[in-house]
Design an enzyme around this catalytic site. Structure first.
Site, PDB file in Angstrom:
ATOM      1  CB  CYS A 137     -15.482  11.516 -66.467  1.00 40.05           C
ATOM      2  SG  CYS A 137     -13.917  12.750 -66.988  1.00 40.05           S
ATOM      3  CB  CYS A 140     -11.806  11.460 -66.460  1.00 39.53           C
ATOM      4  SG  CYS A 140     -12.336  12.752 -65.978  1.00 39.53           S
ATOM      5  CG  ASP A 141     -11.033   6.909 -67.050  1.00 40.93           C
ATOM      6  OD1 ASP A 141      -9.949   8.552 -66.417  1.00 40.93           O
ATOM      7  OD2 ASP A 141     -12.161   6.802 -66.436  1.00 40.93           O
TER       8      ASP A 141
HETATM    9  C1  LIG Z   1     -13.236   7.581 -61.268  1.00 41.14           C
HETATM   10  C2  LIG Z   1     -13.070   8.848 -61.697  1.00 41.14           C
HETATM   11  C3  LIG Z   1     -12.025   9.538 -62.747  1.00 41.14           C
HETATM   12  C4  LIG Z   1     -11.967  10.822 -62.902  1.00 41.14           C
HETATM   13  N1  LIG Z   1     -10.618  10.996 -63.694  1.00 41.14           N
HETATM   14  C5  LIG Z   1     -10.415  11.847 -63.637  1.00 41.14           C
HETATM   15  C6  LIG Z   1      -9.310  12.856 -64.500  1.00 41.14           C
HETATM   16  O1  LIG Z   1      -8.828  11.404 -65.170  1.00 41.14           O
HETATM   17  N2  LIG Z   1      -8.914  14.214 -64.704  1.00 41.14           N
HETATM   18  C7  LIG Z   1      -9.676  15.198 -64.474  1.00 41.14           C
HETATM   19  O2  LIG Z   1      -9.566  16.678 -64.477  1.00 41.14           O
HETATM   20  N3  LIG Z   1     -11.168  14.845 -63.547  1.00 41.14           N
HETATM   21  C8  LIG Z   1     -10.854  13.636 -63.341  1.00 41.14           C
HETATM   22  N4  LIG Z   1     -12.470  12.948 -63.005  1.00 41.14           N
HETATM   23  C9  LIG Z   1     -13.130  14.528 -62.684  1.00 41.14           C
HETATM   24  C10 LIG Z   1     -12.546  14.616 -60.922  1.00 41.14           C
HETATM   25  O3  LIG Z   1     -12.532  13.952 -59.993  1.00 41.14           O
HETATM   26  C11 LIG Z   1     -13.614  16.314 -60.271  1.00 41.14           C
HETATM   27  O4  LIG Z   1     -13.780  17.089 -61.279  1.00 41.14           O
HETATM   28  C12 LIG Z   1     -12.750  16.439 -59.097  1.00 41.14           C
HETATM   29  O5  LIG Z   1     -12.203  15.275 -58.071  1.00 41.14           O
HETATM   30  C13 LIG Z   1     -13.867  17.461 -58.479  1.00 41.14           C
HETATM   31  O6  LIG Z   1     -13.164  17.954 -57.010  1.00 41.14           O
HETATM   32  P1  LIG Z   1     -14.101  18.698 -56.643  1.00 41.14           P
HETATM   33  O7  LIG Z   1     -12.914  19.546 -55.886  1.00 41.14           O
HETATM   34  O8  LIG Z   1     -15.001  20.061 -56.530  1.00 41.14           O
HETATM   35  O9  LIG Z   1     -14.730  17.919 -55.882  1.00 41.14           O
HETATM   36  P2  LIG Z   1     -14.593  15.950 -54.959  1.00 41.14           P
HETATM   37  O10 LIG Z   1     -13.297  16.038 -55.511  1.00 41.14           O
HETATM   38  O11 LIG Z   1     -16.394  15.602 -55.596  1.00 41.14           O
HETATM   39  O12 LIG Z   1     -14.353  16.311 -53.931  1.00 41.14           O
HETATM   40  C14 LIG Z   1     -15.918  16.343 -53.176  1.00 41.14           C
HETATM   41  C15 LIG Z   1     -14.823  16.117 -51.564  1.00 41.14           C
HETATM   42  O13 LIG Z   1     -15.876  17.082 -50.034  1.00 41.14           O
HETATM   43  C16 LIG Z   1     -15.872  16.142 -49.631  1.00 41.14           C
HETATM   44  N5  LIG Z   1     -16.989  16.245 -48.644  1.00 41.14           N
HETATM   45  C17 LIG Z   1     -18.836  15.771 -49.316  1.00 41.14           C
HETATM   46  N6  LIG Z   1     -19.158  16.441 -48.118  1.00 41.14           N
HETATM   47  C18 LIG Z   1     -18.562  16.215 -47.365  1.00 41.14           C
HETATM   48  C19 LIG Z   1     -19.336  17.206 -46.071  1.00 41.14           C
HETATM   49  N7  LIG Z   1     -20.347  17.094 -45.784  1.00 41.14           N
HETATM   50  N8  LIG Z   1     -18.337  17.608 -44.977  1.00 41.14           N
HETATM   51  C20 LIG Z   1     -17.489  17.463 -45.172  1.00 41.14           C
HETATM   52  N9  LIG Z   1     -16.987  17.125 -46.610  1.00 41.14           N
HETATM   53  C21 LIG Z   1     -17.753  17.194 -47.511  1.00 41.14           C
HETATM   54  C22 LIG Z   1     -15.728  14.820 -50.147  1.00 41.14           C
HETATM   55  O14 LIG Z   1     -14.900  14.224 -48.716  1.00 41.14           O
HETATM   56  C23 LIG Z   1     -15.194  15.271 -50.587  1.00 41.14           C
HETATM   57  O15 LIG Z   1     -13.297  15.316 -49.937  1.00 41.14           O
HETATM   58  C24 LIG Z   1     -12.488  12.234 -62.107  1.00 41.14           C
HETATM   59  C25 LIG Z   1     -13.578  12.106 -61.687  1.00 41.14           C
HETATM   60  C26 LIG Z   1     -14.321  10.199 -61.101  1.00 41.14           C
HETATM   61  C27 LIG Z   1     -15.148   9.472 -60.681  1.00 41.14           C
END
Ligand SMILES: Cc1cc2nc3c(=O)[nH]c(=O)nc-3n(C[C@H](O)[C@H](O)[C@H](O)COP(=O)(O)OP(=O)(O)OC[C@H]3O[C@@H](n4cnc5c(N)ncnc54)[C@H](O)[C@@H]3O)c2cc1C
Length: 342
Positions: A137, A140-141
Site C-alpha cells: 500500500c 499507507c507507507d
Molecule cells: C501491510 C498493510 C499496511 C496498511 N497500512 C495502512 C495504513 O497505514 N493506513 C491505512 O489507512 N490503511 C492501511 N492499510 C489498509 C487497511 O488495513 C485496510 O484498508 C483496512 O484494514 C480494511 O478494513 P476492513 O475492515 O474492510 O477489512 P480487513 O482489515 O481486511 O478485515 C477483514 C476481517 O474479516 C475477517 N474475515 C475474513 N473472512 C472471514 C470469514 N470467513 N469469517 C469471519 N471473518 C472473516 C478477517 O479475519 C478480518 O478480521 C494497510 C494494509 C496492509 C495490508
C-alpha cells in the site's frame, strides 16, 4: 453434529476497521451485536507496523495496537465475539443463517466486512519483511520511504499509480514487470514513463527479497523470465502491486458482486441486493482501501442495519420457535421465523 447457537438481531462478519466500527455503533445502539471476527482477528492492520494516517493519533501508533483499541471499544458497549471463520451462510433465508463449523446462529440482519487480501508474490522472504520494507500500500507507507530507492512489482494500473505516487518521496522507483506488455491503461503507463524518477525493468521477476541480516529490505534478487539469469538490485523498499482479492467466496452467487468479486452496494448506502444484508470496508471498495474509509463505511453499515431492524419491528422471542425451526436454521431451506410483530 450440528449445534444451534442463539438468535441475534445483528451479526457482523469480520473484525477489521469496518467490522469493529460497525460493532461500536451497533453496540451503542443497544443491538448487542455478535461479531464473528475471523481467525485473523483485527484484519489487515495486524500485519503492519506504524500507522500515521489514522486521525486522532498525532504521534501515530502500531497497527495491532489500533485494532486492539477498536476491539476494546466495541466490547465495552456490549459486542460479543467469536474468534473463528464463518464457514457457511444462508443470507437469503429469514432469519439469516450463519455457521461456524458445527455452530449455527440466526440473525435478523448481517453486516459483511470480510475485507480483501493483497496478492503477494509468494516468497518466504517477502512475508518475513512485510512491514519492514515490503508493503502492499503506497498510500499507507510511501511517507516512510523519503529519499529511498524503491521497487514496484506489477504491470497494471495500480502498479503505475503506486509508482508515480511514490516518486513524491523516493529518490528512484523501478517498476519490475515479467513481460514487456502491460495491463495498465496507456494513460497510466505514459504518465509513469514520463516521470524522471521512474525506471522500468522488463522480463524480470522478484525471486528473493534481501535484508542482508538487517531485518529490513536492502535489495532483491531479480530473475530474467526468459533466461533464468539472476542478478541483485539494491533498494530499501518493495511495493507489491499485483492486485487484491476480495474475501467474498462465502457469498458467491448470493450477493451481487462486480466482475472482480467485490460486493456491490447501493451507494450511498451499504445495502446489498438482499434485504437486511449490508457490506462495508474493503470487501466492497477497490478504490480507497484505507482504514479510515473502511471505518467510515462500517459506521454507515451499522446505521443502515439499525434502520432496517427498526423497519421490520421486534421479533417474537425466537426461543419459542427454536425447537421447531432448528432444522430450518441449519439448512436455511425455509423461513424459521415466519411472523413478525411490527
Ligand atoms: C501491510 C498493510 C499496511 C496498511 N497500512 C495502512 C495504513 O497505514 N493506513 C491505512 O489507512 N490503511 C492501511 N492499510 C489498509 C487497511 O488495513 C485496510 O484498508 C483496512 O484494514 C480494511 O478494513 P476492513 O475492515 O474492510 O477489512 P480487513 O482489515 O481486511 O478485515 C477483514 C476481517 O474479516 C475477517 N474475515 C475474513 N473472512 C472471514 C470469514 N470467513 N469469517 C469471519 N471473518 C472473516 C478477517 O479475519 C478480518 O478480521 C494497510 C494494509 C496492509 C495490508
Amino acid at each position: 453434529m450440528s449445534s444451534s447457537g442463539d438468535h441475534q438481531r445483528l451479526i457482523i462478519i469480520g473484525s477489521g476497521p469496518a467490522g469493529l466500527t460497525a460493532a461500536i455503533y451497533a453496540a451503542r445502539a443497544e443491538l448487542a451485536p455478535l461479531c464473528i471476527e475471523g481467525i485473523e482477528s483485527g484484519g489487515q492492520l495486524m500485519q503492519t507496523t506504524e500507522i500515521e494516517n489514522f486521525p486522532g493519533f498525532p504521534q501515530g501508533l502500531m497497527g495491532p495496537e489500533l485494532m486492539i483499541n477498536f476491539r476494546e471499544q466495541a466490547e465495552r458497549f456490549g459486542t460479543s465475539f467469536v474468534t473463528d471463520d464463518v464457514s457457511e451462510v444462508d443470507l437469503a433465508a429469514t432469519p439469516k443463517v450463519v455457521k461456524v463449523g458445527d455452530r449455527t446462529w440466526t440473525a435478523d440482519a448481517v453486516i459483511v466486512s470480510t475485507g480483501a487480501t493483497a496478492r503477494m508474490i509468494g516468497l518466504e522472504s517477502e512475508a518475513k519483511l512485510l512491514g519492514h520494507g515490503v508493503s502492499t500500500c503506497a498510500t499507507c507507507d510511501g511517507y516512510f520511504f523519503r529519499d529511498k530507492e524503491l521497487i514496484v512489482v506489477g504491470g497494471g494500473d495500480s502498479a503505475m499509480e503506486e509508482a508515480t505516487f511514490l516518486t513524491k518521496f523516493a529518490s528512484k522507483v523501478t517498476i519490475v514487470h515479467r513481460r514487456d506488455e502491460y495491463r495498465a491503461s496507456k494513460i497510466m503507463l505514459d504518465r509513469a514513463r514520463a516521470n524522471d524518477k521512474v525506471e522500468f525493468i522488463e522480463w524480470a521477476g522478484v525471486t528473493e527479497v534481501l535484508d542482508d541480516g538487517t531485518g529490513a529490505v536492502t535489495g532483491v534478487t531479480l530473475t530474467d523470465t526468459r533466461t533464468g539469469e539472476e542478478r541483485r538490485l539494491d533498494c530499501q523498499g518493495v511495493f507489491v502491486a499485483i492486485g487484491h482479492d476480495p474475501n467474498t467466496k462465502l457469498f458467491r452467487g448470493v450477493l451481487d458482486t462486480d466482475e472482480n468479486g467485490y460486493i456491490r452496494t447501493q451507494a450511498p448506502s451499504t445495502r446489498t441486493n438482499l434485504d437486511g444484508v449490508f457490506a462495508c470496508g474493503d470487501v466492497q471498495d477497490h478504490e480507497y482501501r484505507q482504514a479510515i474509509t473502511a471505518a467510515g463505511s462500517g459506521c454507515a453499515a451499522a446505521l443502515d442495519a439499525e434502520r432496517y431492524l427498526a423497519s421490520i419491528g421486534d421479533l417474537p422471542d425466537p426461543s419459542i420457535d427454536a425447537d421447531r425451526d432448528e432444522a430450518d436454521h441449519v439448512t436455511g431451506s425455509k423461513p424459521a421465523v415466519a411472523v413478525r410483530v411490527s
